[in-house]
Design an enzyme around this catalytic site. Sequence first.
Site, mmCIF file in Angstrom:
data_model
loop_
_atom_site.group_PDB
_atom_site.id
_atom_site.type_symbol
_atom_site.label_atom_id
_atom_site.label_comp_id
_atom_site.label_asym_id
_atom_site.label_seq_id
_atom_site.Cartn_x
_atom_site.Cartn_y
_atom_site.Cartn_z
ATOM 1 C CE1 TYR A 1 -3.829 -2.301 4.976
ATOM 2 C CE2 TYR A 1 -3.574 0.111 4.780
ATOM 3 C CZ TYR A 1 -3.661 -0.931 4.261
ATOM 4 O OH TYR A 1 -3.679 -1.153 2.698
ATOM 5 C CB SER B 1 -0.956 -0.074 1.338
ATOM 6 O OG SER B 1 -1.489 1.470 1.537
#
Length: 256
Positions: A149, A135
């Site tokens: 995350y 990401s």
Amino acid sequence: MEKYAVITGASSGIGAEFARRLAARGYALVLVARRKERLEELYRRLGKKTRCEICVADLTQRAECEKLCEWLRDKDVEVFINNAGFGDCGKFVKTDLDKDLDMIRLNVAALHLLTKRMIRRFEERGSGYLLNVASAAGLLPAGPYMATYYATKAYVTSLTRAVAQELKEAGSRVYIGCLCPGPVDTEFNMVANVEFALKGIRPGFCAGYALDMMFQKRKTVIVPTLLMKFAAVGARFLPVKAAVAAAGIQQKRKVM
């Protein structure tokens, strides 16, 4: 012997798009996810023209990861896409601990295990492509309100860069890279309890761009949009405290 592409987290979103595009490139497919009905739906769409097998597995469990590796032993796997993963949003003291730990098991432990097993296989084979889906969060120093995350995706980008350098120094023909998109229009939002402040890109574009960069450019870190590229580069020039604070402001805007 048919060449296989394996996609984890293949039941929806970017994973399903990777499956479609790799099928169009002539690969036989192994589709891996927890949701059998979603895999069967994708199989019905792809199976008529493509050799397609499904593997229902909960990759938060090490035994399931090992079972997948064993099941693939007799297949000529050329491409492996580590796409399975999820996120969560909220204050660290408020988010659910079990969800945090499952996230770490899936985003970090399972990806690590599968990366090691497949890179070893590709080295024995003499070639192969492994793409870890990270990401843009993994390119930043930290992300308040999505703390776990961001930490998992930083692990993915760090691991991938390190292994890529080792392979390069060894003169290996094996490729490893990581995909670092910003917002993508998938089910991620619902699972992570967020609404993106920025407009998301289409999963089809994201997967197609990643495969082009992997096969044609052999890029180690793949960032699909100019905006995210600028954000990642800009973060390098900010003091760490400022970059973390800016990320926190952005995450607060996502909380549903």
